[in-house]
Design an enzyme around this catalytic site. Structure first.
Site, PDB file in Angstrom:
ATOM      1  CE  LYS A  13     160.498  18.263  -3.958  1.00  0.00           C
ATOM      2  NZ  LYS A  13     159.189  18.895  -4.269  1.00  0.00           N
ATOM      3  NE  ARG A  88     162.007  18.405 -10.094  1.00  0.00           N
ATOM      4  CZ  ARG A  88     162.182  19.179  -9.036  1.00  0.00           C
ATOM      5  NH1 ARG A  88     163.290  19.129  -8.348  1.00  0.00           N
ATOM      6  NH2 ARG A  88     161.241  20.013  -8.682  1.00  0.00           N
ATOM      7  NE  ARG A 122     157.812  27.843  -2.672  1.00  0.00           N
ATOM      8  CZ  ARG A 122     158.266  26.764  -3.290  1.00  0.00           C
ATOM      9  NH1 ARG A 122     158.750  25.767  -2.585  1.00  0.00           N
ATOM     10  NH2 ARG A 122     158.208  26.681  -4.592  1.00  0.00           N
ATOM     11  NE  ARG A 152     160.967  28.428  -6.206  1.00  0.00           N
ATOM     12  CZ  ARG A 152     161.044  27.119  -5.989  1.00  0.00           C
ATOM     13  NH1 ARG A 152     161.476  26.664  -4.821  1.00  0.00           N
ATOM     14  NH2 ARG A 152     160.688  26.257  -6.917  1.00  0.00           N
ATOM     15  NE  ARG A 163     157.504  24.624  -9.774  1.00  0.00           N
ATOM     16  CZ  ARG A 163     157.376  25.265  -8.606  1.00  0.00           C
ATOM     17  NH1 ARG A 163     156.773  26.441  -8.556  1.00  0.00           N
ATOM     18  NH2 ARG A 163     157.851  24.723  -7.511  1.00  0.00           N
TER      19      ARG A 163
HETATM   20  P1  AP5 Z   1     158.268  23.568   0.316  1.00  0.00           P
HETATM   21  O1  AP5 Z   1     158.883  22.859   1.460  1.00  0.00           O
HETATM   22  O2  AP5 Z   1     158.947  24.776  -0.215  1.00  0.00           O
HETATM   23  O3  AP5 Z   1     157.906  22.533  -0.841  1.00  0.00           O
HETATM   24  P2  AP5 Z   1     158.869  21.778  -1.850  1.00  0.00           P
HETATM   25  O4  AP5 Z   1     158.360  20.394  -1.979  1.00  0.00           O
HETATM   26  O5  AP5 Z   1     160.307  21.940  -1.475  1.00  0.00           O
HETATM   27  O6  AP5 Z   1     158.503  22.572  -3.156  1.00  0.00           O
HETATM   28  P3  AP5 Z   1     159.379  23.185  -4.327  1.00  0.00           P
HETATM   29  O7  AP5 Z   1     158.451  24.050  -5.121  1.00  0.00           O
HETATM   30  O8  AP5 Z   1     160.633  23.841  -3.825  1.00  0.00           O
HETATM   31  O9  AP5 Z   1     159.728  21.943  -5.104  1.00  0.00           O
HETATM   32  P4  AP5 Z   1     159.995  21.875  -6.562  1.00  0.00           P
HETATM   33  O10 AP5 Z   1     160.338  20.456  -6.608  1.00  0.00           O
HETATM   34  O11 AP5 Z   1     158.980  22.312  -7.510  1.00  0.00           O
HETATM   35  O12 AP5 Z   1     161.121  23.004  -6.759  1.00  0.00           O
HETATM   36  P5  AP5 Z   1     162.695  22.927  -6.840  1.00  0.00           P
HETATM   37  O13 AP5 Z   1     163.227  24.128  -6.183  1.00  0.00           O
HETATM   38  O14 AP5 Z   1     163.192  21.595  -6.425  1.00  0.00           O
HETATM   39  O15 AP5 Z   1     156.751  23.963   0.770  1.00  0.00           O
HETATM   40  C1  AP5 Z   1     155.912  24.718  -0.092  1.00  0.00           C
HETATM   41  C2  AP5 Z   1     155.048  25.690   0.747  1.00  0.00           C
HETATM   42  O16 AP5 Z   1     154.146  24.920   1.545  1.00  0.00           O
HETATM   43  C3  AP5 Z   1     155.867  26.555   1.725  1.00  0.00           C
HETATM   44  O17 AP5 Z   1     155.282  27.826   1.772  1.00  0.00           O
HETATM   45  C4  AP5 Z   1     155.727  25.830   3.067  1.00  0.00           C
HETATM   46  O18 AP5 Z   1     155.795  26.727   4.154  1.00  0.00           O
HETATM   47  C5  AP5 Z   1     154.333  25.193   2.942  1.00  0.00           C
HETATM   48  N1  AP5 Z   1     154.233  23.899   3.617  1.00  0.00           N
HETATM   49  C6  AP5 Z   1     155.184  22.908   3.661  1.00  0.00           C
HETATM   50  N2  AP5 Z   1     154.735  21.861   4.362  1.00  0.00           N
HETATM   51  C7  AP5 Z   1     153.469  22.160   4.758  1.00  0.00           C
HETATM   52  C8  AP5 Z   1     152.466  21.477   5.510  1.00  0.00           C
HETATM   53  N3  AP5 Z   1     152.674  20.247   6.012  1.00  0.00           N
HETATM   54  N4  AP5 Z   1     151.280  22.081   5.707  1.00  0.00           N
HETATM   55  C9  AP5 Z   1     151.039  23.344   5.212  1.00  0.00           C
HETATM   56  N5  AP5 Z   1     151.949  24.057   4.506  1.00  0.00           N
HETATM   57  C10 AP5 Z   1     153.144  23.471   4.272  1.00  0.00           C
HETATM   58  O19 AP5 Z   1     162.905  23.019  -8.425  1.00  0.00           O
HETATM   59  C11 AP5 Z   1     162.609  24.202  -9.149  1.00  0.00           C
HETATM   60  C12 AP5 Z   1     162.896  23.981 -10.613  1.00  0.00           C
HETATM   61  O20 AP5 Z   1     164.299  23.665 -10.800  1.00  0.00           O
HETATM   62  C13 AP5 Z   1     162.146  22.805 -11.266  1.00  0.00           C
HETATM   63  O21 AP5 Z   1     160.864  23.173 -11.702  1.00  0.00           O
HETATM   64  C14 AP5 Z   1     163.106  22.454 -12.428  1.00  0.00           C
HETATM   65  O22 AP5 Z   1     162.948  23.337 -13.504  1.00  0.00           O
HETATM   66  C15 AP5 Z   1     164.487  22.673 -11.819  1.00  0.00           C
HETATM   67  N6  AP5 Z   1     165.020  21.444 -11.212  1.00  0.00           N
HETATM   68  C16 AP5 Z   1     165.278  21.226  -9.907  1.00  0.00           C
HETATM   69  N7  AP5 Z   1     165.736  19.974  -9.705  1.00  0.00           N
HETATM   70  C17 AP5 Z   1     165.780  19.392 -10.937  1.00  0.00           C
HETATM   71  C18 AP5 Z   1     166.119  18.094 -11.379  1.00  0.00           C
HETATM   72  N8  AP5 Z   1     166.515  17.128 -10.536  1.00  0.00           N
HETATM   73  N9  AP5 Z   1     166.012  17.826 -12.715  1.00  0.00           N
HETATM   74  C19 AP5 Z   1     165.628  18.777 -13.580  1.00  0.00           C
HETATM   75  N10 AP5 Z   1     165.254  20.024 -13.214  1.00  0.00           N
HETATM   76  C20 AP5 Z   1     165.329  20.334 -11.899  1.00  0.00           C
END
Ligand code: AP5
Length: 206
Positions: A13, A88, A122, A152, A163
Site C-alpha cells: 500500500k 481498517r 523491509r 520498524r 498484525r
Molecule cells: P509496503 O509498501 O511498506 O507495504 P504496506 O502495505 O504499506 O505495509 P505496512 O506494513 O506499512 O502496512 P500496515 O497496514 O501493516 O502498517 P501501517 O503503517 O499502516 O511494502 C512492504 C515491503 O514489501 C517493502 O519492503 C516493499 O519494498 C516490499 N514490496 C512492496 N511491493 C512489492 C512487490 N510488488 N513485490 C515485492 N516486494 C514488494 O500501520 C501500522 C500500525 O498502525 C497498525 O498495525 C495499527 O496498529 C496502526 N494503525 C494504522 N492505521 C490504523 C487504522 N486505520 N486503525 C487502527 N490502527 C491503525
C-alpha cells in the site's frame, strides 16, 4: 479523485501510494505514518497508540477517525488524496462515509507467506516515510532525504503474525463492504511493482 488503498500489512500500500501520489500530485495520507510520527514526538496520541502498535493491534477507532477527519479538512486534500491504511474496520469505514466521498478502493491482495518475507526485509525512513527492501536496497541512509533507514519495531516476526491475525479478523471484512458499494478494484499485489503501479493508474483512469 479520493481513493482508499486496502490490503494486509506488507501488501505494498505504502510503496504504491507514494508513487501514485507523486504522479497525480495528491497527498498520501497514511495513518500508520501519522501515528509513528506522533510516537516519535511523544504526543498524547502517540503515547496512547504505541502499546497497540507494538502488540500488532489496531489503535482505537475514535483516535484514528479523529486524525483522518482533521487531515482531510486540510487544503491540500481539495483535489483528491489516497488514504493508505484507513479505514481498517467497518466502524471506521462508516465514519469516513459521513465526511468523505470515496471514488475508488484499490485492494492489493498478497498471500500471508509472502507478506512475512516482505515485512522482515523491509527498511523505512522515519523522517520522510520512504520504504525499501533489503533485497533491493543495501544503503543505510534514505536515498530521498539522507536520514537513516531502520527496521520498524512492528516488523519483528512475532508482531507481524499478530498484525496478520488482526487484518483477517478486523480489516478483511472491508473487501465485501466496498464490493457491495461497487467501488472495489482487486489487484494481484504479488506482481512486479511496476506492473502493479501501471494497473493502478489504468484502473483510476489516470
Ligand atoms: P509496503 O509498501 O511498506 O507495504 P504496506 O502495505 O504499506 O505495509 P505496512 O506494513 O506499512 O502496512 P500496515 O497496514 O501493516 O502498517 P501501517 O503503517 O499502516 O511494502 C512492504 C515491503 O514489501 C517493502 O519492503 C516493499 O519494498 C516490499 N514490496 C512492496 N511491493 C512489492 C512487490 N510488488 N513485490 C515485492 N516486494 C514488494 O500501520 C501500522 C500500525 O498502525 C497498525 O498495525 C495499527 O496498529 C496502526 N494503525 C494504522 N492505521 C490504523 C487504522 N486505520 N486503525 C487502527 N490502527 C491503525
Amino acid at each position: 479523485m479520493n481513493v482508499i488503498f486496502l490490503g494486509p500489512p506488507g501488501a505494498g500500500k505504502g510503496t504504491q501510494a507514494q508513487r501514485v501520489c507523486d504522479a497525480l500530485k495528491i497527498p498520501q495520507i497514511s495513518t500508520g505514518d501519522i501515528l509513528r510520527r506522533a510516537i516519535k514526538e511523544q504526543t498524547p496520541t502517540g503515547l496512547q497508540a504505541k502499546s497497540y502498535i507494538d502488540a500488532g493491534k489496531l489503535v482505537p477507532d475514535e483516535v484514528v477517525i479523529a486524525i483522518v477527519r482533521e487531515r482531510l479538512a486540510m487544503d491540500d486534500c481539495k483535489n483528491g488524496y489516497i488514504l493508505d491504511g484507513f479505514p481498517r474496520t467497518v466502524p471506521q469505514a462508516e465514519a469516513l462515509s459521513t465526511f468523505a466521498n470515496i471514488d475508488a478502493v484499490i485492494d492489493l491482495d498478497v498471500a500471508d507467506e509472502a507478506l512475512v518475507a516482505r515485512l522482515s526485509g523491509r527498511r523505512v525512513c522515519l523522517n520522510c516515510g520512504a520504504t525499501y527492501h533489503i533485497s533491493m536496497y543495501k544503503d543505510t541512509k534514505c536515498q530521498k532525504c539522507g536520514e537513516p533507514v531502520i527496521q520498524r519495531d512492528d516488523d519483528k516476526p512475532e508482531t507481524v503474525l499478530a498484525r496478520l491475525t488482526t487484518y483477517h479478523a478486523q480489516t478483511a471484512p472491508l473487501v465485501e463492504y466496498y464490493e457491495k458499494k461497487g467501488i472495489l478494484h482487486a489487484i494481484d499485489g504479488a506482481q512486479d511493482m511496476d506492473v502493479i503501479y501501471n494497473t493502478i493508474l489504468k484502473t483510476l483512469g489516470a
